[in-house]
Scaffold this motif. Structure first.
Motif, PDB file in Angstrom:
ATOM      1  N   TRP A  26       0.910  -1.351   0.003  1.00 37.25           N
ATOM      2  CA  TRP A  26       0.053  -0.054   0.078  1.00 37.25           C
ATOM      3  C   TRP A  26       0.822   1.292  -0.051  1.00 37.25           C
ATOM      4  CZ3 TRP A  26      -4.487  -1.526  -1.277  1.00 37.25           C
ATOM      5  CH2 TRP A  26      -5.257  -2.718  -0.860  1.00 37.25           C
ATOM      6  N   HIS A  27       2.196   1.187   0.036  1.00 39.14           N
ATOM      7  CA  HIS A  27       2.965   2.443  -0.044  1.00 39.14           C
ATOM      8  C   HIS A  27       3.549   2.501  -1.200  1.00 39.14           C
ATOM      9  CE1 HIS A  27       3.178   2.125   4.719  1.00 39.14           C
ATOM     10  NE2 HIS A  27       3.437   0.798   4.567  1.00 39.14           N
ATOM     11  N   ALA A  28       3.454   1.763  -2.123  1.00 36.84           N
ATOM     12  CA  ALA A  28       3.857   1.888  -3.756  1.00 36.84           C
ATOM     13  C   ALA A  28       3.514   2.863  -4.385  1.00 36.84           C
ATOM     14  CB  ALA A  28       3.753   0.465  -4.399  1.00 36.84           C
ATOM     15  N   PRO A  29       1.782   3.176  -4.093  1.00 38.42           N
ATOM     16  CA  PRO A  29       1.243   4.404  -5.000  1.00 38.42           C
ATOM     17  C   PRO A  29       2.119   5.627  -4.880  1.00 38.42           C
ATOM     18  CG  PRO A  29      -0.329   3.024  -3.998  1.00 38.42           C
ATOM     19  CD  PRO A  29       0.689   2.541  -3.341  1.00 38.42           C
ATOM     20  N   GLY A  30       2.688   5.946  -3.852  1.00 40.24           N
ATOM     21  CA  GLY A  30       3.397   7.042  -3.759  1.00 40.24           C
ATOM     22  C   GLY A  30       4.872   7.014  -4.372  1.00 40.24           C
ATOM     23  N   GLN A  31       5.149   5.967  -4.925  1.00 35.10           N
ATOM     24  CA  GLN A  31       6.475   5.690  -5.545  1.00 35.10           C
ATOM     25  C   GLN A  31       6.221   5.524  -7.067  1.00 35.10           C
ATOM     26  OE1 GLN A  31       8.084   2.292  -3.903  1.00 35.10           O
ATOM     27  NE2 GLN A  31       8.067   3.292  -1.789  1.00 35.10           N
ATOM     28  N   ASN A  32       5.298   5.134  -7.591  1.00 34.84           N
ATOM     29  CA  ASN A  32       5.012   4.867  -9.148  1.00 34.84           C
ATOM     30  C   ASN A  32       3.531   4.977  -9.507  1.00 34.84           C
ATOM     31  OD1 ASN A  32       3.988   1.943  -9.368  1.00 34.84           O
ATOM     32  ND2 ASN A  32       5.879   2.002  -8.024  1.00 34.84           N
ATOM     33  N   SER A  33       3.458   5.601 -10.893  1.00 34.35           N
ATOM     34  CA  SER A  33       2.198   5.895 -11.286  1.00 34.35           C
ATOM     35  C   SER A  33       1.263   4.447 -11.405  1.00 34.35           C
ATOM     36  CB  SER A  33       2.110   6.562 -12.458  1.00 34.35           C
ATOM     37  OG  SER A  33       2.801   6.126 -13.474  1.00 34.35           O
ATOM     38  N   ALA A  34       2.062   3.288 -11.981  1.00 38.18           N
ATOM     39  CA  ALA A  34       1.570   1.944 -12.308  1.00 38.18           C
ATOM     40  C   ALA A  34       0.742   1.567 -10.853  1.00 38.18           C
ATOM     41  CB  ALA A  34       2.327   1.052 -12.716  1.00 38.18           C
TER      42      ALA A  34
END
Length: 397
Positions: free
Chosen positions: A170-178
């Motif tokens: 759930w932390h990934a959205p802040g790192q990439n648009s995909a």
């Protein structure tokens, strides 16, 4: 996927022990409940209606989640850390998303089928086993799209914020648009849309049944105003809606909070509690359908009675073998035996036979008291269920 520190528990050891204990209870109840549901479905497989195939599929997906997740989550909770490697973590997350979304989508499709059969009977009566099998395959394909996505770079699997399990990162959205697009699609198509479909379906069903009930009451005597089918539909509708919200809303809310808000502000314990509610769906669903589906319940009662007679017979036979002689005369033994169509006696105790006979008599009495309201054009009539054909009785129940 993250570094090794993410695989260490971020909640207290006492809370981990509580989680592990809850998971043990959930696991035992889920295996028992879904196992019984599948056993009943297998015993009555020749008479399963198309819509009941979704109940069977729901039990399979719930049992799959229990078998694939709980054996890994329980020891990890008690050891206060994720005990397995990163590959196992990805497999765990994949199974959780696949089986979880399959159960959720299955509930959505089942509510739509119920709406079609109740509110649009001209089309609902044409719903066949072929249609049901195609929709079941579509349910698995729909869930598979979102489960395979993170494996292909659309989204990402990782450790849960509380550290002893794995799911979507759930932390990934802040790192990439995909990852951001994956989370948005997941939230919309796997939570918002199912919520809307389930609630609208059961609202329309209740409105249709209520309208039919009011129309029938104008032609019926006061003592026959309460329809068993109406009460059953209300209970089933309320139970499914409450179960859906209870199981999935906490996880959806916490996940969106972490994905689109400040991830450091989300307490790990909040994710742990939300995960417990989500996993509770594996034991809640079989209870709902075993309690509120009369044909499943009656089949279960018959199987339990058969097992009880078999156990009594085995115990009597074992006791007679140990004594070396039978204490009862041969003719009395034959009188206490139940003869099947093949002419072979089934040695059972008289108490079991008498109890089963009394149960069948009570069921027959209750069946004669059940009535069905038939709508033909603008005319309403009420007949006893026992006077209907076997097919109509099955649809009515």
């Amino acid at each position: 996927m993250g570094n090794a520190s993410e695989l260490t528990s971020n909640i207290s050891k006492e809370n981990d022990v509580i989680m592990g204990t809850i998971y043990i209870i959930f696991g035992v109840l889920s295996v028992a409940g879904n196992g019984i549901l599948l056993f009943v479905a297998y015993r009555k497989k020749s008479s399963l209606k198309p819509a009941e195939l979704f109940v069977v599929n729901l039990a399979i997906s719930d049992l799959g989640m229990t078998i694939s997740l709980f054996p890994l989550a329980i020891p990890s909770a008690f050891y206060h850390m994720w005990l397995f490697n990163k590959t196992t973590c990805i497999v765990y997350a994949f199974c959780g998303v696949l089986f979880g979304l399959c159960s959720l989508t299955n509930l959505t499709v089942l509510s739509s089928v119920c709406w079609l059969k109740v509110c649009c009977p001209n089309y609902g009566n044409k719903f066949s086993h072929c249609h049901a099998h195609l929709l079941v395959a579509g349910v698995w394909a729909y869930a598979g799209v979102f489960a395979v996505g993170p494996l292909t770079g659309w989204g990402e699997y990782g450790a849960e914020p509380y550290g002893t399990a794995c799911c979507i990162n759930w932390h990934a959205p802040g790192q990439n648009s995909a990852a951001m697009s994956y989370i948005i699609c997941l939230f919309f198509f796997c939570y918002i849309v199912p919520c809307i479909v389930i609630f609208l379906s059961y609202i329309f069903i209740l409105m249709t049944v209520r309208g039919s009930r009011q129309a029938v009451q104008q032609h019926m005597s006061p003592q026959n105003k309460i329809a068993n089918a109406h009460t059953l539909i209300i209970k089933l509708s309320v139970a499914v809606c409450i179960g859906f919200l209870t199981a999935w809303s906490p996880y959806a809310i916490v996940s969106m909070w972490a994905a689109f808000g400040d991830t450091t502000a989300v307490p790990p314990l909040a994710f742990a509690m939300a995960a417990i509610f989500a996993k509770s769906s594996t034991l809640y669903n079989p209870i709902v359908y075993l309690v509120f589906k009369p044909n499943f319940r009656k089949s279960l009662c018959r199987d339990v009675a058969h097992c009880r007679r078999t156990i009594c017979g085995c115990l009597l036979e074992q006791s007679a073998t140990q004594k070396g002689t039978c204490s009862e005369p041969k003719h009395q033994e034959e009188s206490n035996s139940v003869h099947f169509s093949n002419g072979l006696p089934d040695k059972t105790c008289r108490h079991c036979v008498e109890t089963d006979a009394q149960n069948r008599k009570n069921c027959a009495d209750n069946k004669l008291q059940q009535t069905a309201r038939i709508l033909q054009g603008s005319q309403h009539s009420e007949v006893a269920v026992s006077q209907l054909s076997n097919e109509l009785q099955s649809d009515f129940l």
